[in-house]
Enzyme design. Structure first.
Site, mmCIF file in Angstrom:
data_model
loop_
_atom_site.group_PDB
_atom_site.id
_atom_site.type_symbol
_atom_site.label_atom_id
_atom_site.label_comp_id
_atom_site.label_asym_id
_atom_site.label_seq_id
_atom_site.Cartn_x
_atom_site.Cartn_y
_atom_site.Cartn_z
ATOM 1 N N GLU A 77 -11.076 -0.868 -99.649
ATOM 2 C CA GLU A 77 -9.702 -0.889 -100.162
ATOM 3 C C GLU A 77 -9.140 0.518 -100.337
ATOM 4 O OE1 GLU A 77 -9.184 -3.644 -103.375
ATOM 5 O OE2 GLU A 77 -9.481 -5.307 -101.965
ATOM 6 N N CYS A 97 -18.254 -11.563 -96.353
ATOM 7 C CA CYS A 97 -17.173 -11.172 -97.263
ATOM 8 C C CYS A 97 -15.974 -10.754 -96.429
ATOM 9 C CB CYS A 97 -17.663 -10.017 -98.135
ATOM 10 S SG CYS A 97 -16.389 -9.238 -99.133
ATOM 11 N N HIS A 106 -13.938 -8.402 -96.503
ATOM 12 C CA HIS A 106 -13.690 -6.996 -96.182
ATOM 13 C C HIS A 106 -14.612 -6.446 -95.095
ATOM 14 C CE1 HIS A 106 -11.539 -7.450 -99.897
ATOM 15 N NE2 HIS A 106 -11.233 -6.169 -100.004
HETATM 16 N N1 DGL Z 1 -12.645 -11.835 -101.040
HETATM 17 C C1 DGL Z 1 -13.929 -11.545 -101.646
HETATM 18 C C2 DGL Z 1 -15.033 -12.160 -100.796
HETATM 19 O O1 DGL Z 1 -14.867 -12.410 -99.615
HETATM 20 C C3 DGL Z 1 -14.136 -10.056 -101.812
HETATM 21 C C4 DGL Z 1 -13.260 -9.440 -102.883
HETATM 22 C C5 DGL Z 1 -13.567 -9.977 -104.265
HETATM 23 O O2 DGL Z 1 -14.644 -9.675 -104.811
HETATM 24 O O3 DGL Z 1 -12.739 -10.695 -104.783
HETATM 25 O O4 DGL Z 1 -16.091 -12.416 -101.296
#
Ligand code: DGL
Length: 277
Positions: free
Chosen positions: A158, A192, A194
């Protein structure tokens, strides 16, 4: 509905924040005709270090908001919500099919692994849930699964630290990945939202003998199969539209969203008070 009539209702896609836009990127490529409504809970991100009950409570509100649209399916782009809350959300919304990231990624990983040694990197809550392990063992109980939480990846991505040659992300990634490589994995699930941005950095460290599975991309293919099987596909000759909603300030949306979509975004986002749902 007539069997061959296209279904123009949108698909809801949601995430704890804007990372889920990596899934939107895959969906735009794999299902360009579908209309999408994206919700990112930017006011309460990150979910990945929270307790399962908190994540479920947030996810219920996210789903309630998305259900204010006349949807035909929901994609849980977020690894953390998929691993902790998918079954409950699906049970609570039996009329609406949900696609998460766990099963599609595990199916692909089970196909790819030769030594039956699969690594999984994700948030703390995702790894703790044991969901990837359970899904892989349902496919093949002989697969050894090695999970590794990578809590620094989300804030680093990020803050723009995801490129090849960036010493900070490369150092952190090497520290997280070395124990998995020592376990002799031949397949690694990027569990995840990201992590697709880290694919080059991760591939450099893991080398060509480790196959990488992007959970978000596999879920887009899963949605395509589901829509086809249930006769819910949109009009193949149309170009789908995407609407964006966030729960925090919208001012930085275009800049941050462009990082995850990897293209300049012309759309703006609307703000929603998610606590009302
Ligand atoms: N969107 C979350 C995931 O894919 C990552 C960011 C968060 O910890 O909220 O696990």
């Amino acid at each position: 509905m007539n069997e061959h009539q296209p279904d123009a209702r949108p698909v809801g896609v949601f995430d704890s924040g804007l990372g889920g836009l990596t899934a939107i990127r895959s969906l735009l490529r794999i299902l360009p005709e579908e209309n999408l409504v994206y919700f990112g809970d930017t006011a309460r991100v990150p979910y990945g270090n929270r307790a399962p009950e908190t994540i479920l409570q947030y996810a219920r509100q996210d789903v309630r908001f998305l259900r204010s649209f006349h949807l035909k399916a929901i994609v849980i782009a977020c690894g953390t919500i998929s691993t902790t809350s998918l079954d409950t959300l699906q049970a609570e919304n039996p009329d609406l099919p949900f696609v998460g990231v766990v099963s599609p990624a595990c199916r692909r990983a089970a196909e790819l692994t030769r030594r039956k040694r699969v690594g999984i990197i994700a948030t703390r809550a995702s790894v703790r849930s044991g969901a990837y392990e359970a899904a892989l063992h349902r496919i093949d109980p002989e697969i050894t699964v090695i999970g590794k939480p990578c809590p620094l990846f989300v804030p680093l991505v990020e803050n723009g630290r995801f490129r090849r040659g960036d010493i900070v992300i490369e150092t952190v990634a090497r520290e997280y990945l070395t124990p998995l490589l020592q376990e002799n994995i031949d397949t690694l699930i990027l569990g995840c939202t990201h992590y697709p941005l880290l694919e080059e950095v991760i591939a450099d460290i893991c080398g060509p003998s480790v196959a990488l599975v992007s959970a978000g991309e596999e879920s887009a293919y899963e949605l395509k199969r589901l829509l086809k099987a249930r006769n819910l596909r949109g009009d193949p000759s149309a170009a789908g539209e995407v609407q964006f909603y966030v729960s925090d300030r919208t001012e930085d949306f275009e800049n941050t969203a462009s990082i995850f979509l990897r293209e300049n975004l012309r759309h703006t986002a609307r703000r929603v008070d998610i606590e009302q749902y």
